[in-house]
Scaffold this active site. Sequence first.
Site, PDB file in Angstrom:
ATOM      1  N   ASP A 139       2.712  -2.628  -4.881  1.00 37.05           N
ATOM      2  CA  ASP A 139       2.581  -2.151  -3.661  1.00 37.05           C
ATOM      3  C   ASP A 139       1.966  -1.032  -3.967  1.00 37.05           C
ATOM      4  O   ASP A 139       1.357  -0.964  -4.790  1.00 37.05           O
ATOM      5  CB  ASP A 139       3.929  -2.629  -3.033  1.00 37.05           C
ATOM      6  CG  ASP A 139       4.400  -1.850  -1.852  1.00 37.05           C
ATOM      7  OD1 ASP A 139       3.266  -1.142  -1.015  1.00 37.05           O
ATOM      8  OD2 ASP A 139       4.719  -2.622  -0.766  1.00 37.05           O
TER       9      ASP A 139
ATOM     10  N   HIS B 135      -1.859  -1.352  -3.658  1.00 37.89           N
ATOM     11  CA  HIS B 135      -2.217  -0.723  -2.213  1.00 37.89           C
ATOM     12  C   HIS B 135      -2.809   0.220  -2.161  1.00 37.89           C
ATOM     13  O   HIS B 135      -2.930   0.700  -1.330  1.00 37.89           O
ATOM     14  CB  HIS B 135      -1.004  -1.268  -1.207  1.00 37.89           C
ATOM     15  CG  HIS B 135      -0.586  -2.520  -1.387  1.00 37.89           C
ATOM     16  ND1 HIS B 135       0.277  -2.931  -0.903  1.00 37.89           N
ATOM     17  CD2 HIS B 135      -0.713  -3.867  -1.902  1.00 37.89           C
ATOM     18  CE1 HIS B 135       0.762  -4.574  -1.173  1.00 37.89           C
ATOM     19  NE2 HIS B 135       0.085  -4.881  -1.493  1.00 37.89           N
TER      20      HIS B 135
END
Length: 320
Positions: A217, A240
Amino acid sequence: MNIQLSSTILAWLILSLATHVTSQQGIFNIRTYGAPNGDITNAFKSAWKEACASTIPSKVVIPEGWYKLQQIDLEGPCNAPIEVQVHGMILSPKNPYHLNGQDQWVRFQYINFFTLSGKGTFDGQGQMAWKQNNCPRNTNCIRFAMNFGFAFLNNSIIQDINSKDSKYFHANVFGCNNITFTNFNVNAPENSPNTDGIHIGRSTKVNIINSKIGTGDDCISLGDGSRQIVIRNITCGPGHGISVGSLGKYPNEEPVVGLIVKNCTLNNTNNGVRIKTWPGTSVISIASHLHFENIVMVNVSNPVIIDQEYCPWNQCSKKA
Ligand SMILES: *[C@@H]1O[C@H](CO)[C@@H](O)[C@H](O)[C@H]1NC(C)=O
Ligand SMILES: *[C@@H]1O[C@H](CO)[C@@H](O)[C@H](O)[C@H]1NC(C)=O
Ligand SMILES: *[C@@H]1O[C@H](CO)[C@@H](O)[C@H](O)[C@H]1NC(C)=O
Ligand SMILES: *[C@@H]1O[C@H](CO)[C@@H](O)[C@H](O)[C@H]1NC(C)=O
Ligand SMILES: *[C@@H]1O[C@H](CO)[C@@H](O)[C@H](O)[C@H]1NC(C)=O
Ligand SMILES: *[C@@H]1O[C@H](CO)[C@@H](O)[C@H](O)[C@H]1NC(C)=O
């Protein structure tokens, strides 16, 4: 002098010598506090308690080796600067329900002049939790424990520590003032859900430098109330990317003011640098003085993205 008296004096001498030696050096090795079945939870608590009471700078040492550690809260205020030096490999319970329902596995809070150092690793053993994570489908999902909580720390340093396979975010920084992460390396697989590297909220003067963060993430994310944040010489990927937000979901959010992201590399991330806000909210959030400089992007799908309709998994109505 009778024998009983002299043996009492001798015992007193030995005792005072022993306490003198440990307290003079201020070193508290958890090995001296026992570790049944390799579990250092109680040893760590006892060592912390004594170190925190020390009136001279103290150090709790976890030497090389493999250890088990249950959920733990290490709290100040302490009487003097305190350091926890970890050389070993520390394992969390695998079962996400074995952490007392707490948000964080290892939590340090209310401390001034705290240092966490050493080349050791905190392994969240998140595989079992990731399989049970249904946050992408359920807004009221159970959030499993993060590896670290750093809350209400002033003038503190986290250095050379490795965080691996957290069940959820790796580190949450909250209510801190002047805290530096350096060579704090985070490692979790690309497909591990919600394993953000470092999330910052309601904190001032947070420096994250010279570290490698690879997760499933966000590499680093800034929540509301992040002020004077410096992110420098960080390599992110997979993951991310570096993100401001998400903002604007809740009322009474504090502004994000002052961010410098400098000399960072994003390698194999889906986003590079991102600002994300929720759509259609009546609240006013402010993000200002955001500065990005010398950012290298390698195989990044969305290098620069400002998303004002951030709405993962359609959890909101997009009445922007
Ligand atoms: C940290 O600093 C804040 C603001 O100066 C202060 O209110 C708080 O008591 C400090 N915390 C500790 C543990 O020293
Ligand atoms: C920030 O914390 C570090 C580490 O304790 C300390 O050396 C430094 O003086 C602090 N900076 C300020 C401005 O207080
Ligand atoms: C950048 O960080 C890496 C560790 O990730 C370190 O080896 C290197 O020396 C740092 N570079 C600078 C210029 O500080
Ligand atoms: C930033 O990166 C440049 C090269 O890209 C390097 O010359 C410089 O030393 C770096 N500075 C810091 C503070 O890491
Ligand atoms: C990007 O990551 C890949 C895989 O980890 C690595 O082999 C490569 O050297 C990295 N490239 C840069 C420019 O950092
Ligand atoms: C590019 O990044 C994607 C993930 O975003 C990864 O699956 C792919 O292997 C990467 N390509 C290279 C050449 O590293």
